[in-house]
Each structure stands twice: as C-alpha cells, then as structure tokens.
Design a protein around this motif. Structure first.
Motif, PDB file in Angstrom:
ATOM      1  N   TRP A  45      38.732  46.617  36.713  1.00  0.00           N
ATOM      2  CA  TRP A  45      39.057  47.501  37.831  1.00  0.00           C
ATOM      3  C   TRP A  45      39.947  46.803  38.855  1.00  0.00           C
ATOM      4  N   LYS A  46      39.799  45.496  39.004  1.00  0.00           N
ATOM      5  CA  LYS A  46      40.638  44.763  39.955  1.00  0.00           C
ATOM      6  C   LYS A  46      42.082  44.705  39.473  1.00  0.00           C
ATOM      7  N   ILE A  47      42.263  44.469  38.178  1.00  0.00           N
ATOM      8  CA  ILE A  47      43.621  44.404  37.614  1.00  0.00           C
ATOM      9  C   ILE A  47      44.276  45.786  37.662  1.00  0.00           C
ATOM     10  N   ILE A  48      43.506  46.822  37.381  1.00  0.00           N
ATOM     11  CA  ILE A  48      44.046  48.187  37.450  1.00  0.00           C
ATOM     12  C   ILE A  48      44.454  48.523  38.882  1.00  0.00           C
ATOM     13  N   ASN A  49      43.632  48.142  39.864  1.00  0.00           N
ATOM     14  CA  ASN A  49      44.007  48.369  41.262  1.00  0.00           C
ATOM     15  C   ASN A  49      45.297  47.633  41.618  1.00  0.00           C
ATOM     16  N   LEU A  50      45.446  46.398  41.142  1.00  0.00           N
ATOM     17  CA  LEU A  50      46.679  45.647  41.398  1.00  0.00           C
ATOM     18  C   LEU A  50      47.886  46.315  40.731  1.00  0.00           C
ATOM     19  N   ALA A  51      47.706  46.805  39.517  1.00  0.00           N
ATOM     20  CA  ALA A  51      48.806  47.512  38.838  1.00  0.00           C
ATOM     21  C   ALA A  51      49.209  48.749  39.638  1.00  0.00           C
ATOM     22  N   ASN A  52      48.222  49.456  40.186  1.00  0.00           N
ATOM     23  CA  ASN A  52      48.536  50.623  41.020  1.00  0.00           C
ATOM     24  C   ASN A  52      49.287  50.207  42.285  1.00  0.00           C
ATOM     25  N   VAL A 129      43.777  46.713  27.914  1.00  0.00           N
ATOM     26  CA  VAL A 129      44.580  47.070  29.093  1.00  0.00           C
ATOM     27  C   VAL A 129      44.842  45.812  29.923  1.00  0.00           C
ATOM     28  N   LYS A 130      43.802  45.019  30.169  1.00  0.00           N
ATOM     29  CA  LYS A 130      43.974  43.784  30.944  1.00  0.00           C
ATOM     30  C   LYS A 130      44.937  42.829  30.253  1.00  0.00           C
ATOM     31  N   GLY A 141      47.226  38.901  35.921  1.00  0.00           N
ATOM     32  CA  GLY A 141      46.300  38.127  35.111  1.00  0.00           C
ATOM     33  C   GLY A 141      46.892  37.037  34.249  1.00  0.00           C
ATOM     34  N   ASN A 142      48.207  36.955  34.128  1.00  0.00           N
ATOM     35  CA  ASN A 142      48.770  35.924  33.260  1.00  0.00           C
ATOM     36  C   ASN A 142      48.474  34.517  33.773  1.00  0.00           C
TER      37      ASN A 142
END
Length: 190
Positions: A45-52, A129-130, A141-142
């Motif tokens: 959820w943190k990575i998805i929020n960052l992508a948004n 997804v991540k 995340g890389n």
C-alpha cells in the motif's frame, strides 16, 4: 522523439522524484526464511500510494498478465493445504511506457483450500505490482535492492507521528474530527 518544453520539464521532474530513495518511514523488516537474516521490504500500500503521488491516481494502471497456481498440496495426516501461486503483472503509464515482473504467494498449513488460494493470489499480485513498480526507480522500491543502503537506512529511528498530525490526514466529517480532537485533548489533560 521531440518533446515540448513543458513535457520535457514534467518528465525531468518525475525522473528526479523517482531517483530519490525511500525514507525509513516506508521501510519494514521481517525475519528471513528459516530464521535467517532479516528481510527489508516496503509494504504494497505504501508503494501504491507513492506511485499515485508520482504518476497521479489516473496516470498509471496495472493488469494481471497471468496468474498460475504452482501447487496445491493436501496432507491427509494434518488435513491442511500448502499452496503456491505465481503472478505476472504489467504496469503501464499514461504515455504507454510499461514494465512487467513476477510475484509469488505462498501459504502453508491452511485449513481451507479456498482461503489459501485467495490469500496466495492476492499476495502474488501485490508482490508482482511492487516488483514491477520498482523498475521505474528508487522511490518505488528499487533502492531496496542496494544492500549497503538498506543496512544504513534501517538504523534511522523514526519519530512517532503526533496524534494531531495524524488526525489532519484523515478524511472525515468535521463533527467527528472535533470529537476526536476533543477526546485527544481530554486524554492529554487527564
């Protein structure tokens, strides 16, 4: 490709964001397999929020390319299921640029075959997804694949989030916000 000055500026701003590394508030750790060294990761959820934040809520999409149940083992002795699922996900940006990667979900010792499959599919897709988003840059995340970075960033202590700061991030009706604030103030005064 001939970009307008505005497009080139937006692309450069996005790339600058993606080049930044995750702060300690985005990073979690858990025990490694078999009690081995801790694994460092970011929650989905943190990575998805960052992508948004980087691409915009409507600036990217994800699609499941494939999802495969690798195994479903049932033990007559324990009457439990062990399940493994693989997913391949594609993340596409608004301009058509995309990446794909694989994710895995595993559950051992489950009482229910259906619940095990459900959990494994969700875990595999979230993992994919991540892993796919990390291909866009460090911020997604890389940087977690840089062991020298992760060894240092996990040492940074994160200050606790104040209750008032937390309350400001919630979306609720003003009446409820006032109640929460008042009850917080009362608990501090007590």
């Amino acid at each position: 490709m001939n970009l307008s000055e505005d497009s080139a500026l937006k692309l450069a701003e996005m790339q600058a964001k993606l080049n930044k590394k995750l702060g300690p508030e985005y990073i979690s750790q858990r025990p490694g397999p078999g009690g081995g060294p801790k694994l460092t990761y970011a929650e989905g959820w943190k990575i998805i929020n960052l992508a948004n934040e980087v691409f915009g809520f409507n600036g990217w999409s994800s699609n499941i390319v494939s999802i495969t149940t690798d195994f479903i083992d049932y033990s007559e002795e324990s009457r439990r299921y062990n399940v493994g699922v693989t997913a391949i996900v594609r993340v596409t940006l608004r301009d058509g640029v995309f990446h794909e990667d694989v994710g895995y979900g595993l559950l051992e010792n489950s009482k229910s075959k259906g619940a095990a499959l459900d959990k494994c599919k969700k875990e595999a897709v979230t993992d994919a997804v991540k892993r796919t988003l990390r291909n866009f840059g460090n911020l997604l995340g890389n940087c977690l694949y840089d062991k020298s970075y992760t060894q240092e960033v996990v040492k940074i202590k994160i200050p606790p989030v104040s209750v008032l700061l937390y309350l400001r991030t919630l979306r609720c009706r003003p009446y409820f916000l006032c109640l929460r604030y008042a009850s917080h103030r009362l608990s501090i005064a007590a």
